[in-house]
Design an enzyme around this catalytic site. Structure first.
Site, PDB file in Angstrom:
ATOM      1  N   HIS A  25     -28.611  18.827 -44.388  1.00 24.36           N
ATOM      2  CA  HIS A  25     -28.636  18.791 -42.690  1.00 24.36           C
ATOM      3  C   HIS A  25     -29.332  19.895 -42.237  1.00 24.36           C
ATOM      4  O   HIS A  25     -29.886  19.990 -41.153  1.00 24.36           O
ATOM      5  CB  HIS A  25     -27.371  18.244 -42.093  1.00 24.36           C
ATOM      6  CG  HIS A  25     -26.871  17.229 -42.534  1.00 24.36           C
ATOM      7  ND1 HIS A  25     -26.864  15.972 -41.652  1.00 24.36           N
ATOM      8  CD2 HIS A  25     -26.281  16.734 -43.740  1.00 24.36           C
ATOM      9  CE1 HIS A  25     -26.245  15.037 -42.259  1.00 24.36           C
ATOM     10  NE2 HIS A  25     -25.945  15.339 -43.464  1.00 24.36           N
ATOM     11  N   ASP A 122     -27.469  17.284 -35.260  1.00 28.08           N
ATOM     12  CA  ASP A 122     -27.538  16.163 -36.117  1.00 28.08           C
ATOM     13  C   ASP A 122     -26.402  15.339 -36.158  1.00 28.08           C
ATOM     14  O   ASP A 122     -25.387  15.358 -35.321  1.00 28.08           O
ATOM     15  CB  ASP A 122     -27.420  17.055 -37.860  1.00 28.08           C
ATOM     16  CG  ASP A 122     -26.206  17.109 -38.305  1.00 28.08           C
ATOM     17  OD1 ASP A 122     -25.210  16.445 -38.004  1.00 28.08           O
ATOM     18  OD2 ASP A 122     -26.295  18.026 -39.105  1.00 28.08           O
ATOM     19  N   GLN A 379     -27.349   6.406 -50.385  1.00 33.18           N
ATOM     20  CA  GLN A 379     -28.547   6.530 -51.385  1.00 33.18           C
ATOM     21  C   GLN A 379     -29.049   5.440 -52.130  1.00 33.18           C
ATOM     22  O   GLN A 379     -30.143   5.371 -52.598  1.00 33.18           O
ATOM     23  CB  GLN A 379     -28.173   7.830 -52.276  1.00 33.18           C
ATOM     24  CG  GLN A 379     -27.912   9.073 -51.516  1.00 33.18           C
ATOM     25  CD  GLN A 379     -27.005  10.081 -52.525  1.00 33.18           C
ATOM     26  OE1 GLN A 379     -26.886   9.959 -53.751  1.00 33.18           O
ATOM     27  NE2 GLN A 379     -26.555  11.262 -51.620  1.00 33.18           N
TER      28      GLN A 379
END
Length: 465
Positions: A25, A122, A379
């Site tokens: 991040h 973020d 993912q």
């Protein structure tokens, strides 16, 4: 470190950044910060959460070359003593708790920052919305994942209201309006069980995206044309230490496109059984490789909170004698490697990756095809998208039909590796990766879609009084 305000800085628009304390991040937000400073004459303060900082995070900022208009502000370590079971929390619950406690000083810091036009955070730092709202500071979210995940995240509050039971039990793929359907087995970890804290924290954060003045997405037009057009961030070129230079020297003597680079993320780990199968394949196939390896674990994210800190000798958990037998053909690296530099090297022919979005962008930016080995979080979804939609990857069969993680045998690994390194499928996805590499360069250049998208946002900041 105190923020220094000079007469010159007061004339520039000022933008603050806050990433959650993990390199996946930090890296894209810091690159955007650098672009604002170097390309758009913006003053930037970059807040760093120091609580529980990993060795990888510390190394990253230690390599930072000072710039007069880019200030690092290290937030003091938070008192986490009220949370004695912090280490036992799930990853997102732990991360969110650390962020919430660490940003308390912002209420006293932000009022002293002059000409502050925006605060960019973020996705896991949405607690910062509250002090910014009190001070009338516009907050933007930087979504470090792909646009497809952002679209799913924006849709999640609606799904939470309208869908009964678990999303993974749906009979049909999840249909986010305007996007490609997502198979339930590919859904990110955080939304696979609605009863646990991981889901509640993720829903909390994405449910607050509507409070943002805007959302930056980590991609560009041609990469995900179905979902969103947004600005691409380029990874920072690394400062190499002695070990890294040794890796690059080894790559220098390998043939072009001949090396398989294997790195499963900053926090990813595989089981002992799976590591043995992977290692045996590399040995028997005589495939040139750079293998970034860390101590095996039954948890796929065991290294998430100590990335870059594993110093165990790989010989203690790899098959006996493997390092010696593969000497010259392969290179085994403990815990961490200069990923961008390796992907940029001409001898690197493919990237076996966990399909984290930063790694994905870094791979595509350098025109390197991928072997998808998803580990956790979103993912699996990324791996399917890269294979089925974008066309730059071949998926390894690490996910079962029910979404469970399965051990892939050495024969299957060898088949996929040969296909990508030598077969027709490899040529096809390598060609596509290089097409997108060229497209990304155009998007980032003056007049390109990403450059101009960012320029329009900055112009709006500069025009405000």
């Amino acid at each position: 470190m105190p923020i220094t305000i000079t007469a010159d800085t007061l004339s520039k628009p000022h933008v603050a950044f806050l990433p959650s304390p993990r390199n996946g991040h930090i890296t894209p937000l810091f690159e955007l910060a650098r672009r604002l400073v170097t390309q758009h004459n913006i003053e930037v303060t970059f807040f760093v959460i120091t609580t529980g900082a990993t060795g990888a995070q510390n190394s990253y900022f230690n390599a930072f070359k000072p710039h007069p208009n880019l200030h690092l502000h290290h937030l003091p370590p938070a008192d986490m003593s009220p949370f004695p079971l912090l280490a036992g929390m799930t990853p997102l619950a732990r991360l969110s708790t650390v962020v919430r406690k660490s940003i308390r000083p912002l209420r006293s810091i932000l009022p002293a920052m002059k000409n502050l036009k925006a605060f960019i955070v973020d996705i896991f730092c949405t607690d910062a919305f509250d002090p910014c709202k009190e001070l009338f500071i516009p907050v933007y979210s930087f979504f470090t994942g792909p646009a497809a995940l952002m679209a799913l995240s924006l849709y999640l509050p609606t799904m939470d209201r309208e869908v009964e039971g678990e999303f993974v039990d749906l009979l049909e793929p999840v249909k986010v309006p305007g996007c490609h359907p997502i198979r339930t087995k590919d859904l990110l970890d955080q939304i696979r069980d609605r009863k646990v804290d991981e889901y509640k924290w993720f829903l909390f954060h994405v449910g607050r995206l509507s409070m943002a003045a805007g959302v930056f997405v980590n991609g560009w037009d041609d990469l995900e044309p179905v979902t969103v057009k947004a600005a691409l961030t380029k990874p920072i070129e690394p400062v190499l230490d002695r070990r890294d230079k040794e890796i690059m020297a080894w790559l220098d003597v390998q043939p072009k496109d001949s090396v398989l680079f294997i790195a499963l993320g900053s926090g990813g780990t595989v089981t002992s059984e799976q590591l043995t199968e992977l290692a045996r394949d590399l040995e028997l196939s005589q495939q040139r490789f750079v293998l970034v390896v860390r101590k095996p674990s039954d948890s796929p994210h065991a290294a998430f909170f100590n990335a870059g800190s594993d110093s165990d000798d790989p010989k203690t958990y790899l098959p006996e004698g493997l390092v010696e037998r593969t000497n010259g053909v392969g290179l085994t690296v403990c815990s961490w490697a200069p990923q961008v530099a390796v992907l940029n090297h001409g001898s690197t022919g493919a990237f076996m990756s966990h399909c984290g979005w930063n790694s994905t962008l870094e791979s595509i930016k350098h025109g390197v095809p991928m072997i998808g080995w998803p580990m956790y979080a979103e993912q699996r979804m990324n791996a399917s998208m890269l294979s089925d939609e974008i066309g730059v990857a071949v998926k390894m069969g690490v996910v079962g039909e029910g979404g469970e993680t399965v051990v892939v045998g050495r024969d299957e690994i060898a088949k996929v590796v040969r296909n990508v390194m030598e077969g027709e499928e490899g040529k096809k996805i390598r060609k596509r990766a290089r097409e997108l590499e060229a497209s990304g360069k155009v998007a980032l250049s003056c007049g390109g879609s990403s450059y101009e998208s960012l320029a329009r946002v900055i112009e709006s900041w500069k025009s405000e009084t």
